[in-house]
Design a protein around this motif. Structure first.
Motif, mmCIF file in Angstrom:
data_model
loop_
_atom_site.group_PDB
_atom_site.id
_atom_site.type_symbol
_atom_site.label_atom_id
_atom_site.label_comp_id
_atom_site.label_asym_id
_atom_site.label_seq_id
_atom_site.Cartn_x
_atom_site.Cartn_y
_atom_site.Cartn_z
ATOM 1 N N ILE A 107 10.458 7.365 3.675
ATOM 2 C CA ILE A 107 9.302 6.508 3.443
ATOM 3 C C ILE A 107 8.875 5.828 4.739
ATOM 4 O O ILE A 107 9.711 5.267 5.457
ATOM 5 C CB ILE A 107 9.622 5.422 2.390
ATOM 6 N N LEU A 165 -4.623 5.628 1.766
ATOM 7 C CA LEU A 165 -3.691 4.531 1.552
ATOM 8 C C LEU A 165 -4.424 3.441 0.788
ATOM 9 O O LEU A 165 -5.485 2.975 1.216
ATOM 10 C CB LEU A 165 -3.172 3.976 2.878
ATOM 11 N N THR A 218 2.181 7.821 -4.559
ATOM 12 C CA THR A 218 3.499 8.179 -4.041
ATOM 13 C C THR A 218 3.764 7.324 -2.803
ATOM 14 O O THR A 218 2.817 6.924 -2.117
ATOM 15 C CB THR A 218 3.557 9.683 -3.682
ATOM 16 N N PRO A 219 5.027 6.988 -2.529
ATOM 17 C CA PRO A 219 5.301 6.228 -1.310
ATOM 18 C C PRO A 219 4.762 6.956 -0.077
ATOM 19 O O PRO A 219 4.704 8.186 -0.044
ATOM 20 C CB PRO A 219 6.835 6.146 -1.288
ATOM 21 N N ILE A 220 4.371 6.205 0.939
ATOM 22 C CA ILE A 220 3.841 6.805 2.158
ATOM 23 C C ILE A 220 4.946 7.632 2.818
ATOM 24 O O ILE A 220 6.016 7.109 3.121
ATOM 25 C CB ILE A 220 3.356 5.716 3.137
ATOM 26 N N SER A 251 5.511 0.004 4.767
ATOM 27 C CA SER A 251 4.163 -0.495 4.504
ATOM 28 C C SER A 251 4.215 -2.016 4.445
ATOM 29 O O SER A 251 5.219 -2.596 4.014
ATOM 30 C CB SER A 251 3.649 0.063 3.175
ATOM 31 N N PHE A 261 4.680 2.385 -6.290
ATOM 32 C CA PHE A 261 4.441 1.182 -5.489
ATOM 33 C C PHE A 261 5.689 0.301 -5.459
ATOM 34 O O PHE A 261 6.007 -0.312 -4.430
ATOM 35 C CB PHE A 261 3.254 0.403 -6.048
ATOM 36 N N SER A 277 -1.331 -1.521 -4.389
ATOM 37 C CA SER A 277 -0.776 -1.461 -5.746
ATOM 38 C C SER A 277 -1.704 -2.104 -6.767
ATOM 39 O O SER A 277 -1.574 -1.872 -7.966
ATOM 40 C CB SER A 277 0.587 -2.163 -5.772
ATOM 41 N N GLN A 286 7.991 1.807 -3.021
ATOM 42 C CA GLN A 286 7.520 1.501 -1.666
ATOM 43 C C GLN A 286 7.912 0.080 -1.275
ATOM 44 O O GLN A 286 8.394 -0.163 -0.167
ATOM 45 C CB GLN A 286 5.999 1.646 -1.604
ATOM 46 N N ARG A 312 0.834 -1.194 0.000
ATOM 47 C CA ARG A 312 0.000 0.000 0.000
ATOM 48 C C ARG A 312 0.868 1.242 0.000
ATOM 49 O O ARG A 312 1.871 1.312 0.717
ATOM 50 C CB ARG A 312 -0.926 -0.010 1.229
ATOM 51 N N SER A 313 0.448 2.209 -0.790
ATOM 52 C CA SER A 313 1.093 3.515 -0.821
ATOM 53 C C SER A 313 0.005 4.578 -0.731
ATOM 54 O O SER A 313 -1.173 4.261 -0.580
ATOM 55 C CB SER A 313 1.923 3.674 -2.104
#
Length: 431
Positions: free
Chosen positions: A307, A275, A298-300, A310, A373, A278, A376, A155-156
């Motif tokens: 980052i 959130l 975008t990455p969390i 996740s 993703f 992918s 991430q 998840r991102s």
């Protein structure tokens, strides 16, 4: 054992598998897998947030029948109902021959004696060196492989790029950026949920725990100790729930939302940030073609940059001990997890394949809805505790109950996380 971050090296080629004798027989082409006319293989496949897959499995069924002579009977099961259904079927001896098992469930079902080890099959077909190691780790219990890596997902942060462009915003890179973007969206579009905070979606919680330096649960001297009540975890959970309770970015209705509800509301144009997995971009476009080109990922963001880790989730295909023809069950598992069908599944769904060779191709993509993703997963993928007991924690909804109590105002962050940590410890260390 601390929660492991899974960098690229850990996602790559598996160095070795502890392979064991499989109770189902050999992998001989002359066995029951290739001469099974009149037989039927019963399979459970999960559904919910991924694109519709009935047409895909119709093609798989045709190929399976051509290869083995047997019919394929696929039943689609909602993720939200699946764990309880598995537990009931295991107790009653009515499990399918093969099923998709979430990576946090495989060890639990193996511990219950429901799954057949597949190491001999993997070794016999020389597949062990091309499996994503993170998925092998979660599919292994007591040095036996019970889950064949099928796909991985992570998840991102997914956001409405058209709204961000309208408001002159860039993709958030820190937690403060998330708040600033949420405030801008809330002011310009008060009818929208600026940032969805679902109360029944635990894998959306842990990135904030890890991003603040906390832990879910760690093993110390043979005992599991929850970190949800640490100061770091409370800071992360406080920030996440505060997006709803303090900033008003979410809605009261989202207190009971699952991930499928987040997806549905994003598709309907009601959510600006959330959130999401992918695998969801393909579903979003499938359900609302008007959104194509209007959202991005975008990455969390980490608290002050970088980052936030996740959960590297995904699924195995597992063979159940109730399968009468285990060679036939393996034939299906191999068909699905290697070669053209594995590649097609990844392309159609947005999941990352379970074979290293296919994963490397995916990581080279410059698709703006794939690359974030992939970043991430490679730079910020993490693992929840690999133990059968964690499945029981999920079944109890320990984390979700805490989040819902905070969102509804029934408990403070400190009270809710302390209660959750105590319950998690009891479950993880119980007999």
């Amino acid at each position: 054992m601390r929660t492991r971050l899974l960098p690229l090296a850990a996602l790559g080629v598996t160095a070795a598998l502890a392979l064991s004798a499989c109770a189902g027989g050999s992998t001989d082409d002359g066995g029951g897998a290739t001469d099974a006319e009149g037989q039927t293989l019963d399979v459970w496949i999960m559904q919910g947030t991924n694109p519709d897959s009935e047409a895909f499995f119709a093609e798989v069924g045709d190929a399976f029948t051509e290869e083995t002579g047997a019919e394929l009977n696929v039943e689609f099961v909602q993720w939200a109902d699946a764990h309880d259904r598995f537990v009931t079927s295991i107790a009653g001896g009515t499990t399918p021959d093969v099923a998709e098992t979430g990576t946090t469930w495989t060890a639990e079902f193996a511990d219950a004696g429901a799954l057949a080890p597949i190491g001999e099959y993997v070794e016999g077909d020389d597949l062990g060196g091309d499996l994503v190691e993170g998925l092998v780790e979660s599919g292994t219990y007591d040095d036996e492989l019970y889950g064949m890596p099928w796909y991985a997902g992570v998840r991102s942060l997914v956001y409405r790029s058209d709204l961000f462009a309208e408001l002159g915003l860039e993709a958030p890179k820190t937690w403060d950026d998330i708040v600033a973007a949420g405030e801008a969206v809330k002011a310009a579009h008060p009818e929208m949920i600026a940032f969805a905070v679902p109360g029944d979606a635990e894998f959306g919680v842990y990135p904030w725990v890890w991003g603040a330096g906390g832990e879910v649960s760690v093993e110390e001297d043979g005992e599991w100790v929850s970190g949800l009540d640490s100061a770091e975890s409370q800071e992360g959970i406080g920030f996440y729930t505060g997006l709803a309770t303090e900033y008003g970015f979410s809605s009261a209705g989202a207190t009971t939302w699952k991930e499928t509800d987040v997806l549905d509301n994003f598709v309907q144009g009601n959510v600006a940030m959330a959130l999401m997995g992918s695998w969801t971009p393909a579903t979003i476009i499938e359900k609302n073609a008007d959104l194509e080109g209007k959202f991005a990922a975008t990455p969390i963001p980490g608290k002050d940059g970088g980052i936030s880790p996740s959960v590297l989730g995904g699924s195995h295909l597992s063979m159940f001990e109730t399968a009468e023809n285990k060679d036939l069950a393996w034939a299906f598992i191999k068909l699905m997890t290697t070669g053209e069908f594995a590649e097609a599944w990844a392309e159609q769904t947005g999941y990352f394949p379970g074979q290293t060779s296919l994963l490397e191709q995916t990581l080279e993509s410059d698709d703006p809805l794939v690359t974030p993703f992939a970043t991430q997963m490679v730079d910020g993928g993490a693992s929840v505790p690999v133990t059968p007991k964690f499945g029981a924690v999920q079944a109890k909804k320990t984390t979700n109950t805490a989040i819902q109590a905070i969102l509804s105002g029934q408990k403070t962050v400190e009270q809710a996380t302390a209660d959750a940590a105590a319950e998690m410890n009891q479950i993880m260390n119980g007999d």
